[in-house]
Enzyme design. Structure first.
Site, PDB file in Angstrom:
ATOM      1  N   HIS A  79       0.864  -1.009   0.068  1.00 15.43           N
ATOM      2  CA  HIS A  79      -0.015   0.179   0.128  1.00 15.43           C
ATOM      3  C   HIS A  79       0.822   1.149  -0.005  1.00 15.43           C
ATOM      4  O   HIS A  79       1.977   1.126   0.482  1.00 15.43           O
ATOM      5  CB  HIS A  79      -0.900  -0.115   1.349  1.00 15.43           C
ATOM      6  CG  HIS A  79      -2.035   1.137   1.145  1.00 15.43           C
ATOM      7  ND1 HIS A  79      -1.819   2.486   1.630  1.00 15.43           N
ATOM      8  CD2 HIS A  79      -3.218   1.020   0.554  1.00 15.43           C
ATOM      9  CE1 HIS A  79      -2.847   2.969   1.596  1.00 15.43           C
ATOM     10  NE2 HIS A  79      -3.893   2.335   0.865  1.00 15.43           N
ATOM     11  N   GLU A 127      -4.493   1.765  -8.173  1.00  8.86           N
ATOM     12  CA  GLU A 127      -4.856   3.192  -7.847  1.00  8.86           C
ATOM     13  C   GLU A 127      -3.641   3.861  -7.602  1.00  8.86           C
ATOM     14  O   GLU A 127      -2.672   3.691  -7.245  1.00  8.86           O
ATOM     15  CB  GLU A 127      -5.609   2.778  -6.394  1.00  8.86           C
ATOM     16  CG  GLU A 127      -4.902   2.406  -5.232  1.00  8.86           C
ATOM     17  CD  GLU A 127      -5.612   2.231  -4.076  1.00  8.86           C
ATOM     18  OE1 GLU A 127      -6.651   2.625  -4.116  1.00  8.86           O
ATOM     19  OE2 GLU A 127      -5.023   1.911  -3.118  1.00  8.86           O
TER      20      GLU A 127
END
Length: 210
Positions: A79, A127
């Site tokens: 992440h 993303e």
């Protein structure tokens, strides 16, 4: 989010995952996850990180075997708030696979998506880091290009397009453009009603269930 709030959110998601009969990944603070495992039945309980070490020395690290023992089924890796080098990511994905943990790996650019797909995770979250938490979802070009980059390497990898997704229209957009799933954090947490917001997004998602 942690403690009682995390449990409240998990129970809402658990109820709605059953209602719509869809796979729902739920992440949270590591310290809360074992309690959530015990009090839910319809979620894929997912750690937000783990390390590639084996039992032995490892003070301060997240042991994969510990996750499995706690009933956790999957792990998010790389992440934007917990990035890994390619070498560490490769080793960690392999350790997860050894233990049957589903690997959900984040990637930012088209190039990163292509490179990480070579490591064969089970799922990827594509993303742009700059959009996380902004309420603005990825544009059509990004979604199409990153999805194509992953599928050209390994068509079996599930693809989530998730940055800034916060309502039914966002869900419809990313799914129409070829994603296998999506998700949200700030858009749900900041909503007046968590249950209404999750219900809105899941009801949009279920129309694309395969």
């Amino acid at each position: 989010m942690y403690g009682k709030d995390s449990m409240k959110m998990a129970k809402i998601a658990d109820k709605l995952a059953k209602k719509y009969n869809i796979d729902c990944i739920f992440t949270g603070q590591l310290i809360d996850l074992q309690k959530i495992v015990l009090e839910t039945n319809n979620l894929i309980i997912t750690a937000q990180h783990m390390d590639s070490l084996v039992p032995g020395r490892g003070m301060g690290h997240v042991l994969p075997e510990g996750l499995v023992d706690a009933g956790i089924q999957a792990v998010v890796l790389n992440h934007a708030e917990k990035p890994l080098t390619i070498a560490k990511l490769d080793a960690t994905i392999k350790r997860a696979k050894e233990l049957g943990l589903m690997t959900i790996v984040c990637a930012d650019t088209v190039e990163q998506c292509r490179a990480i797909a070579e490591l064969n995770p089970d799922c990827m979250i594509c993303e742009p880091n700059t959009l996380i938490g902004t309420g603005n979802s990825s544009n059509e070009e990004y979604i199409l290009e990153t999805t194509k980059a992953v599928r050209e390497v390994n068509s079996n990898i599930l693809i989530m397009q998730a940055a800034g997704v916060s309502n039914a229209a966002d869900v419809k957009k990313v799914m129409t453009l070829g994603a296998d799933g999506t998700g949200g954090t700030s858009g749900i947490i900041n909503a007046p009603s968590w249950e209404d917001k999750i219900d809105e997004m899941m009801s949009a998602l279920v129309k694309f269930k395969k």
